[in-house]
Scaffold this motif. Structure first.
Motif, PDB file in Angstrom:
ATOM      1  N   GLY A   1       0.817  -1.218   0.000  1.00  0.00           N
ATOM      2  CA  GLY A   1       0.000   0.000   0.000  1.00  0.00           C
ATOM      3  C   GLY A   1       0.844   1.258   0.000  1.00  0.00           C
ATOM      4  N   LYS A   2       2.000   1.193  -0.654  1.00  0.00           N
ATOM      5  CA  LYS A   2       2.801   2.419  -0.785  1.00  0.00           C
ATOM      6  C   LYS A   2       2.044   3.361  -1.706  1.00  0.00           C
ATOM      7  N   LEU A   3       1.981   4.617  -1.322  1.00  0.00           N
ATOM      8  CA  LEU A   3       1.204   5.549  -2.128  1.00  0.00           C
ATOM      9  C   LEU A   3       2.089   6.626  -2.724  1.00  0.00           C
TER      10      LEU A   3
ATOM     11  N   GLU B   1      -4.900   9.958   8.375  1.00  0.00           N
ATOM     12  CA  GLU B   1      -4.567  11.267   7.799  1.00  0.00           C
ATOM     13  C   GLU B   1      -3.072  11.441   7.532  1.00  0.00           C
ATOM     14  N   LYS B   2      -2.247  10.622   8.223  1.00  0.00           N
ATOM     15  CA  LYS B   2      -0.800  10.831   8.048  1.00  0.00           C
ATOM     16  C   LYS B   2      -0.346  10.587   6.600  1.00  0.00           C
ATOM     17  N   ILE B   3      -1.166   9.853   5.824  1.00  0.00           N
ATOM     18  CA  ILE B   3      -0.746   9.664   4.419  1.00  0.00           C
ATOM     19  C   ILE B   3      -0.757  10.992   3.659  1.00  0.00           C
ATOM     20  N   LEU B   4      -1.410  12.010   4.237  1.00  0.00           N
ATOM     21  CA  LEU B   4      -1.479  13.303   3.556  1.00  0.00           C
ATOM     22  C   LEU B   4      -0.209  14.127   3.741  1.00  0.00           C
ATOM     23  N   TYR B   5       0.589  13.808   4.780  1.00  0.00           N
ATOM     24  CA  TYR B   5       1.789  14.638   4.980  1.00  0.00           C
ATOM     25  C   TYR B   5       3.100  13.853   4.957  1.00  0.00           C
ATOM     26  N   GLU B   6       3.048  12.525   5.059  1.00  0.00           N
ATOM     27  CA  GLU B   6       4.321  11.786   5.059  1.00  0.00           C
ATOM     28  C   GLU B   6       4.954  11.793   3.668  1.00  0.00           C
ATOM     29  N   ALA B   7       6.285  11.846   3.645  1.00  0.00           N
ATOM     30  CA  ALA B   7       6.986  11.901   2.347  1.00  0.00           C
ATOM     31  C   ALA B   7       6.785  10.621   1.553  1.00  0.00           C
ATOM     32  N   HIS B   8       6.743   9.480   2.245  1.00  0.00           N
ATOM     33  CA  HIS B   8       6.541   8.199   1.561  1.00  0.00           C
ATOM     34  C   HIS B   8       5.382   7.461   2.219  1.00  0.00           C
ATOM     35  N   PRO B   9       4.158   7.908   1.950  1.00  0.00           N
ATOM     36  CA  PRO B   9       3.011   7.314   2.641  1.00  0.00           C
ATOM     37  C   PRO B   9       2.764   5.866   2.252  1.00  0.00           C
ATOM     38  N   HIS B  10       2.278   5.099   3.219  1.00  0.00           N
ATOM     39  CA  HIS B  10       1.840   3.738   2.901  1.00  0.00           C
ATOM     40  C   HIS B  10       0.703   3.361   3.839  1.00  0.00           C
ATOM     41  N   ILE B  11      -0.121   2.412   3.392  1.00  0.00           N
ATOM     42  CA  ILE B  11      -1.308   2.058   4.180  1.00  0.00           C
ATOM     43  C   ILE B  11      -1.131   0.716   4.872  1.00  0.00           C
ATOM     44  N   GLY B  12      -0.689  -0.310   4.134  1.00  0.00           N
ATOM     45  CA  GLY B  12      -0.486  -1.632   4.748  1.00  0.00           C
ATOM     46  C   GLY B  12      -1.614  -2.596   4.417  1.00  0.00           C
TER      47      GLY B  12
ATOM     48  N   ILE C   1      -0.241   1.990  -7.439  1.00  0.00           N
ATOM     49  CA  ILE C   1      -1.621   2.242  -7.002  1.00  0.00           C
ATOM     50  C   ILE C   1      -2.071   3.660  -7.362  1.00  0.00           C
ATOM     51  N   VAL C   2      -1.262   4.637  -6.996  1.00  0.00           N
ATOM     52  CA  VAL C   2      -1.706   6.029  -7.177  1.00  0.00           C
ATOM     53  C   VAL C   2      -1.781   6.402  -8.658  1.00  0.00           C
ATOM     54  N   SER C   3      -0.779   5.995  -9.427  1.00  0.00           N
ATOM     55  CA  SER C   3      -0.824   6.376 -10.848  1.00  0.00           C
ATOM     56  C   SER C   3      -1.958   5.654 -11.561  1.00  0.00           C
ATOM     57  N   ALA C   4      -2.262   4.409 -11.147  1.00  0.00           N
ATOM     58  CA  ALA C   4      -3.399   3.697 -11.751  1.00  0.00           C
ATOM     59  C   ALA C   4      -4.706   4.404 -11.377  1.00  0.00           C
ATOM     60  N   ALA C   5      -4.816   4.820 -10.114  1.00  0.00           N
ATOM     61  CA  ALA C   5      -6.025   5.522  -9.664  1.00  0.00           C
ATOM     62  C   ALA C   5      -6.196   6.827 -10.446  1.00  0.00           C
ATOM     63  N   MET C   6      -5.097   7.551 -10.631  1.00  0.00           N
ATOM     64  CA  MET C   6      -5.184   8.824 -11.375  1.00  0.00           C
ATOM     65  C   MET C   6      -5.593   8.574 -12.819  1.00  0.00           C
ATOM     66  N   ASP C   7      -5.088   7.481 -13.382  1.00  0.00           N
ATOM     67  CA  ASP C   7      -5.452   7.185 -14.775  1.00  0.00           C
ATOM     68  C   ASP C   7      -6.941   6.836 -14.879  1.00  0.00           C
TER      69      ASP C   7
END
Ligand code: FAD
Length: 547
Positions: free
Chosen positions: A154-156, A180-191, A529-535
């Motif tokens: 879940g790296k974002l 919410e920490k995924i909004l400010y961390e430099a390398h966010p991930h969910i798990g 994940i993120v680039s696929a979501a944006m596409d």
């Protein structure tokens, strides 16, 4: 007054509210009592100094005025049950789900067809795969609700910031339950442990607003009229019609690539990367990255996350690079068929396993694949009437499935070498570099098990040699990385799609088929994940006429 501040603090201070308020008071010259609160805007680790690791924080402080929470851009969806426009989405991965959510926001009805199962039922198939070595070809680490992104790290983090609005994607994850920490961390991930609930919440919203998600509904044909797509057919023989079709089937839907090719719908071979997954003890990676004394016990303490790395090198003009690094992670069997060995990695939100794994892959193009098949053919002489076409080295360079077939051949060879049941062929790192079969292994996180082999029997020489030189070069960049404590596990082959489904630059439709929108990683327009979501969002906006 609201004031943005940049602070450099020690790891143990970074999450301590009262200490951060002390810092804010000192920086602004205001009393602690006047500071009503703050929220973080950015946070990153600076481990460059050997003496002290710093955490860089940018925050917004509220001084002499009441604190207000971080404003979240809540996205509002429309009721679409009776929408006059319907769009079929094939695939419920990040591309398909975010396309569906975007359509909902625009008032268009999404109907999602997913070959796999819903997220909870899918977990049971993963357990059987790991423990018994039996794969469900429709429900595994790549197929099922949430796509390949569900049981992942879940790296974002993405570098594709020009392809869409990353913050919007992260906000949506938070809206559906991510921290919410995924909004400010430099390398966010969910798990892996948190993603299923988030995906479930997305599904409930899609259905709740009148869209549909249909599980265990594999799309097996495309319904064409003149040069337009008008719908799809599913494995049960039922046909479904819509105004447009988004094809978001991911990089592992080989049957979809084959279907397109059979129907003479243009697809192209796309260079990709293939190699191995490396596993080190996490404590070793921590000691290298955080300048700690080497030890096998965990030493980084409770305030620093398990360290990660990102490595890249050019070896004889060929790229070798780390891919999808999972600190505190587990190596997973990511195949989609019974006779192939594919590995990838995941980690839970706490990343608290004692292992650190990462893909280490080498770029592969069509010429490499052609050379590989020619050499294989030469080895297998004399040829007979029944020798498969490809084994005769007779592939033409305009075969769009050439790189897919190369990927498949290596995966099958690795499966054979492992001896079945998804046991993976493996070598210790230094042994791999000198071509020696390892006599034993440190504990490995890969649940189906590993088998000592010479990986040179599966990997083509150009990949084996490039990796060997790459590992040694990485050992110079990261002292301690090149070690026999690391295990090399084969094969990491699903790094990106080996096929591109072309689309028109302006309309995002397939150049030959009107209303067909290739989308996400499988079509070659995303990698993660993120680039696929944006596409997915981009394609949905195009369909609605708002892009
Ligand atoms: C174990 C693992 C860990 C990963 N970790 C990360 C990470 O930490 N961060 C990151 O950014 N990326 C990660 N990735 C990669 C990431 O998951 C993918 O880049 C992303 O999911 C691609 O999104 P997508 O929607 O384009 O395709 P996919 O996620 O592959 O989704 C495609 C969907 O289509 C469905 N489908 C296929 N064919 C059909 C059909 N014929 N009919 C109906 N449905 C069909 C599939 O079942 C699947 O659900 C990981 C991948 C794996 C396997």
């Amino acid at each position: 007054m609201q004031k943005q501040l940049s602070l450099k603090v020690k790891p143990q201070e970074a999450n301590d509210t009262s200490i951060l308020i002390d810092y804010i008071a000192t920086e602004t010259g205001k009393s602690k009592a006047s500071i009503s609160g703050f929220y973080k805007l950015k946070q990153s680790i600076d481990a460059r100094s050997a003496r002290q690791i710093w955490i860089n924080i940018t925050l917004l402080a509220f001084i002499d005025e009441p604190f207000s929470n971080r404003p979240l851009d809540v996205i509002h969806f429309k009721e679409v049950t009776h929408s006059s426009k319907q769009v079929i989405i094939v695939g419920a991965g990040p591309a398909g789900l975010f396309a569906a959510l975007q359509l909902l926001e625009l008032g268009i009805k999404p109907i999602v067809f997913e070959r796999g199962k819903e997220v909870r039922a899918r977990r049971r198939d993963l357990a059987v795969l790991n423990k018994e070595g039996i794969i469900n070809p429709e429900s595994n680490y790549c197929f099922g609700e949430g796509g390949a992104g569900t049981y992942s790290d879940g790296k974002l983090y993405t570098r594709s910031n020009k392809r869409g609005n990353i913050n919007r994607i992260l906000n949506l994850f938070v809206q559906f339950g991510a921290e919410e920490k995924i909004l400010y961390e430099a390398h966010p991930h969910i798990g892996t442990n948190k993603l299923p609930d988030i995906i479930t919440a997305m599904r409930e919203a899609i259905i709740g607003y009148g869209g549909a998600i249909l599980f265990e509904q594999k799309v097996t044909d495309l319904l064409l009229k003149d040069s337009s797509i008008i719908g799809v057919k599913t494995a049960n023989g039922v046909t479904h019609h819509a105004d447009a079709v988004i094809l978001a089937t991911g990089h592992s839907a080989r049957d979809i690539f084959e279907l397109l090719h059979e129907k003479q719908i243009l697809i192209e071979a796309k260079p990709f990367a293939l190699g191995v997954r490396i596993e080190h003890p996490q404590a070793l990676i921590d000691s290298i990255q955080y300048n700690l004394p080497t030890s096998t016990s965990l030493q980084r303490g409770e305030f620093l996350p398990p360290a990660s790395y990102s490595l890249v090198e050019q070896v004889n003009g060929r790229g070798v690079f780390s891919f999808c690094m999972c600190p505190g992670g587990i190596i997973a069997p990511a195949a989609t068929a019974a006779n192939e060995l594919v590995v990838n990695g995941w980690s839970p939100s706490k990343r608290n396993n004692p292992y650190s794994n990462s893909g280490m892959v080498v770029t592969v193009d069509e010429k490499d694949a052609m050379d590989y098949f020619k050499k294989q053919a030469a080895k297998r002489l004399p040829l007979t009437e029944t020798t498969p076409f490809e084994a005769k080295g007779q592939r033409s360079t305009d075969n769009p499935l050439l790189l897919l077939q190369f990927q498949e051949a290596i995966e099958q060879r690795c499966y054979e070498l492992g001896g079945g049941k998804f046991v993976a062929p493996a070598q210790r790192m230094e042994d791999f570099c000198v071509g020696k079969v390892s006599t034993n292994f440190p504990t490995c996180s890969y649940v189906p098990g590993i088998k000592a082999t010479n990986l040179g029997e599966a990997l083509p020489p150009f990949i084996q040699k490039t990796l060997q030189m790459g590992f040694k070069a990485f050992g110079k960049k990261m002292k301690g990385y090149y070690t026999n404590e690391a295990i090399v596990v084969a094969t990491e082959s699903r790094t990106s799609s080996p096929v591109r489904i072309p689309r028109d630059h302006d309309s995002l439709q397939h150049p030959q088929i009107k209303n067909l929108y290739p989308c996400g990683e499988g079509a070659g327009y995303a990698g993660g994940i993120v680039s696929a979501a944006m596409d997915g969002e981009r394609v949905a906006l195009m369909i609605s006429g708002t892009l």
